[in-house]
Scaffold this motif. Structure first.
Motif, mmCIF file in Angstrom:
data_model
loop_
_atom_site.group_PDB
_atom_site.id
_atom_site.type_symbol
_atom_site.label_atom_id
_atom_site.label_comp_id
_atom_site.label_asym_id
_atom_site.label_seq_id
_atom_site.Cartn_x
_atom_site.Cartn_y
_atom_site.Cartn_z
ATOM 1 N N SER A 1 0.839 -1.201 0.000
ATOM 2 C CA SER A 1 0.000 0.000 0.000
ATOM 3 C C SER A 1 0.870 1.246 0.000
ATOM 4 N N ASN A 2 0.331 2.314 -0.549
ATOM 5 C CA ASN A 2 1.048 3.579 -0.573
ATOM 6 C C ASN A 2 0.047 4.732 -0.601
ATOM 7 N N ASP A 3 0.537 5.958 -0.517
ATOM 8 C CA ASP A 3 -0.339 7.125 -0.490
ATOM 9 C C ASP A 3 -0.972 7.420 -1.837
ATOM 10 N N VAL A 4 -0.380 6.922 -2.921
ATOM 11 C CA VAL A 4 -0.982 7.109 -4.241
ATOM 12 C C VAL A 4 -2.320 6.378 -4.278
ATOM 13 N N GLN A 5 -2.349 5.175 -3.738
ATOM 14 C CA GLN A 5 -3.602 4.419 -3.684
ATOM 15 C C GLN A 5 -4.616 5.141 -2.813
#
Length: 93
Positions: A62-66
């Motif tokens: 997971s990342n902040d783009v998602q």
């Protein structure tokens, strides 16, 4: 991206890319990848854009783009994308 001289006994790698200059107050995580095989010594540009381009059995996390709804929950790399007119940003892997 290339790396070398992993410690003896390394079982796998995890890679992250974050922007400590993002105005979120807690930086911005553009990419994470886990379970990269220990025999791997690098990854091609854009390898994080799809699970099929990561060395098996690696997977994107997971990342902040998602969280922003840009790529969906697939672990894609967000790439560098500071807001237009913002100060220069650093990207740390």
């Amino acid at each position: 991206m290339q790396w070398r001289n992993a410690p003896k006994g390394t079982k796998c790698f995890a890679l992250t890319m974050h922007d400590p200059d993002a105005s979120t107050g807690s930086c911005f995580w553009h990419w994470t990848a886990y379970n990269i095989p220990a025999h791997t010594d690098g990854m091609a540009q854009s390898a994080g854009n799809a699970r099929e381009t990561l060395p098996a059995p690696a997977f994107g996390g997971s990342n902040d783009v998602q969280d922003a709804g840009v790529t969906g929950a697939n672990g894609n790399c967000g790439g560098r994308c500071p807001p237009e007119g913002d100060k220069p940003h650093r990207y740390v892997c």
